[in-house]
Design a protein around this motif. Structure first.
Motif, mmCIF file in Angstrom:
data_model
loop_
_atom_site.group_PDB
_atom_site.id
_atom_site.type_symbol
_atom_site.label_atom_id
_atom_site.label_comp_id
_atom_site.label_asym_id
_atom_site.label_seq_id
_atom_site.Cartn_x
_atom_site.Cartn_y
_atom_site.Cartn_z
ATOM 1 N N SER A 228 -0.554 -2.441 -0.871
ATOM 2 C CA SER A 228 0.300 -3.612 -1.102
ATOM 3 C C SER A 228 1.670 -3.237 -1.649
ATOM 4 O O SER A 228 2.422 -4.115 -2.068
ATOM 5 C CB SER A 228 -0.401 -4.582 -2.047
ATOM 6 O OG SER A 228 -0.698 -3.942 -3.270
ATOM 7 N N ASP A 276 -0.384 6.231 10.467
ATOM 8 C CA ASP A 276 -1.505 6.990 9.932
ATOM 9 C C ASP A 276 -0.960 8.193 9.155
ATOM 10 O O ASP A 276 -0.245 9.034 9.724
ATOM 11 C CB ASP A 276 -2.351 7.450 11.135
ATOM 12 C CG ASP A 276 -3.600 8.176 10.714
ATOM 13 O OD1 ASP A 276 -3.677 8.623 9.553
ATOM 14 O OD2 ASP A 276 -4.506 8.316 11.562
ATOM 15 N N ASN A 293 -1.553 6.561 -4.396
ATOM 16 C CA ASN A 293 -2.899 6.276 -4.878
ATOM 17 C C ASN A 293 -3.761 6.423 -3.623
ATOM 18 O O ASN A 293 -3.752 5.544 -2.765
ATOM 19 C CB ASN A 293 -2.854 4.840 -5.406
ATOM 20 C CG ASN A 293 -4.164 4.243 -5.757
ATOM 21 O OD1 ASN A 293 -5.086 4.954 -6.106
ATOM 22 N ND2 ASN A 293 -4.251 2.926 -5.675
HETATM 23 N N1 SAM Z 1 -1.446 1.738 -4.218
HETATM 24 C C1 SAM Z 1 -1.864 0.670 -3.316
HETATM 25 C C2 SAM Z 1 -1.620 -0.687 -3.962
HETATM 26 O O1 SAM Z 1 -1.311 -0.732 -5.169
HETATM 27 O O2 SAM Z 1 -1.798 -1.699 -3.281
HETATM 28 C C3 SAM Z 1 -3.324 0.783 -2.915
HETATM 29 C C4 SAM Z 1 -3.607 1.985 -2.088
HETATM 30 S S1 SAM Z 1 -5.282 2.011 -1.544
HETATM 31 C C5 SAM Z 1 -6.094 2.916 -2.786
HETATM 32 C C6 SAM Z 1 -5.216 3.129 -0.215
HETATM 33 C C7 SAM Z 1 -4.584 2.550 1.041
HETATM 34 O O3 SAM Z 1 -4.563 3.568 2.043
HETATM 35 C C8 SAM Z 1 -5.321 1.373 1.653
HETATM 36 O O4 SAM Z 1 -4.443 0.280 1.774
HETATM 37 C C9 SAM Z 1 -5.750 1.850 3.037
HETATM 38 O O5 SAM Z 1 -5.678 0.833 4.017
HETATM 39 C C10 SAM Z 1 -4.726 2.935 3.302
HETATM 40 N N2 SAM Z 1 -5.146 3.983 4.256
HETATM 41 C C11 SAM Z 1 -6.393 4.475 4.477
HETATM 42 N N3 SAM Z 1 -6.346 5.463 5.396
HETATM 43 C C12 SAM Z 1 -5.039 5.601 5.759
HETATM 44 C C13 SAM Z 1 -4.356 6.462 6.632
HETATM 45 N N4 SAM Z 1 -4.997 7.389 7.355
HETATM 46 N N5 SAM Z 1 -3.018 6.354 6.723
HETATM 47 C C14 SAM Z 1 -2.335 5.427 5.991
HETATM 48 N N6 SAM Z 1 -2.937 4.559 5.163
HETATM 49 C C15 SAM Z 1 -4.275 4.653 5.030
#
Ligand code: SAM
Length: 365
Positions: A228, A276, A293
């Protein structure tokens, strides 16, 4: 004035530095200490008086508590201290004995200096450690002691839902503390800009701690798993002048980040990329700072995918990162393997309390 400031566990040193900087800007005398009486997630500040001149040229006292509530990025609460005390062995005492001790202590405190009897009040409590009493017991006991003391000055009013004054009573281990919570019921880490609530969003205070650890100096900055957008939005709100990129694999979350950035008033300062992170070099040739994160596989996705995801991501990061990266995750083994096998050095490691877990944080170069 003595203030007890709360923040996340593991970032007390960064919160202390922030408070010192803010107070230096005011030109007041101060003394700031992290983990007062050994309590984690707390910073203590003893601050002299500050003044400003109003539009009619009159000298007015400046509220330090309001100033910290409005300007801090790392604090959760600003609490005006009434008293702190170590209650040896309170954890072993039977409930009646422990509560009597708290009641007797609070009844001697001059709470009438902090509230007009005509104002309504409530006690919010917090307890951590091994005790035979609950936080509800503490709130009830402290509330009774305050009420009975205020009765000497008039007819006190309790309003548990919308109090004018919030007393905060905490028992952490054997340290008891009572103060006036100047922040109110909503912690400062819950930012008003958040209109899209990601299921695994980072606390804004921790996002700022990660930014402090990255020390971005105006160079390009990316959060490759931005969700987000907490980290890039908080960076933009600091007035950062470099390029800020928010990369996210899922359209729904990227839209959420855009909505949050709009709400924060920093949409135009950021670039949003649907993509990605394991193909990072397809979107950017080089970037100075990467802060993220990482997915932990707890709330979203599968845990078994994490080692591969981290390995592929850090291999891509190695192609583009120029200066420094800061990453936070519960997955110690997977991240350390991915960092080391892709030629990065761990410059700093610490544990930060997040969502009831102690999360590993790495600064890499
Ligand atoms: N720091 C963010 C926040 O405060 O909203 C939350 C991050 S969350 C722990 C990790 C995010 O990585 C998720 O939104 C997920 O959809 C995304 N994600 C997962 N695999 C990914 C990829 N291969 N490339 C980019 N984003 C990815």
């Amino acid at each position: 004035m003595r203030l007890v400031l709360t923040t996340s566990k593991g970032i007390e040193d960064l919160a202390k530095a922030e408070v010192e900087n803010l107070l230096s800007d005011l030109g007041v005398q101060f003394l700031v200490e992290e983990k007062p009486l050994g309590v984690e997630g707390r910073v203590f500040a003893e601050v002299g008086e500050a003044f400003y001149t109003d539009e009619k040229g009159r000298k007015r006292e400046l509220s330090i508590a309001t100033y910290l509530n409005e300007n801090s990025r790392l604090l959760h609460r600003v609490i005006l201290e009434i008293a702190s005390e170590r209650f040896e062995k309170i954890g072993e005492e039977e409930p009646e004995v422990a509560l009597r001790r708290i009641e007797e202590f609070v009844s001697e405190l001059p709470v009438e200096r902090y509230i007009k009897v005509s104002e309504s009040f409530a006690v919010r409590s917090f307890r951590k450690g091994e005790h035979k009493i609950t936080s509800i017991d503490i709130a009830r006991t402290v509330g009774k002691a305050i009420f009975e003391r205020l009765e000497h000055f008039g007819s006190p009013k309790v309003n548990l839902d919308h109090p004018a004054v919030i007393f905060r009573a905490e028992l952490v281990g054997d340290v008891f503390f009572l103060g006036i919570d100047t922040t109110g019921d909503s912690s400062l880490h819950k930012r008003p800009w958040r209109v899209y609530d990601h299921p695994a969003h980072l606390k804004a205070s921790i996002a700022n701690a990660l930014i402090e650890l990255a020390e971005p100096n105006g160079g390009s900055f990316i959060d490759p798993f931005c969700g987000s957008g907490t980290i890039p939005i908080e960076l933009a709100l600091r007035g950062y002048e470099g390029r800020i990129i928010c990369l996210e694999k899922y359209r729904k979350h990227l839209r959420g980040a855009e909505m949050n950035a709009l709400s924060a008033g920093v949409y135009d300062r950021m670039e949003f990329v649907l993509g990605d992170a394991t193909r990072l070099s397809e979107y950017i040739e080089s970037v100075d700072f990467a802060v993220s994160n990482l997915p932990y596989g707890l709330k979203i996705g599968r845990k078994s995918m994490i080692p591969r995801l981290y390995m592929d991501f850090f291999a891509e990061l190695a192609k583009v990162l120029e200066k420094r990266g800061v990453f936070i995750t519960t997955e110690k083994k997977a991240i350390e393997k991915a960092i080391e096998e892709n030629g990065f050095d761990i410059k700093h490691h610490r544990l930060i309390g997040h969502g009831g877990l102690m999360v590993h944080t790495y600064v890499i170069e």
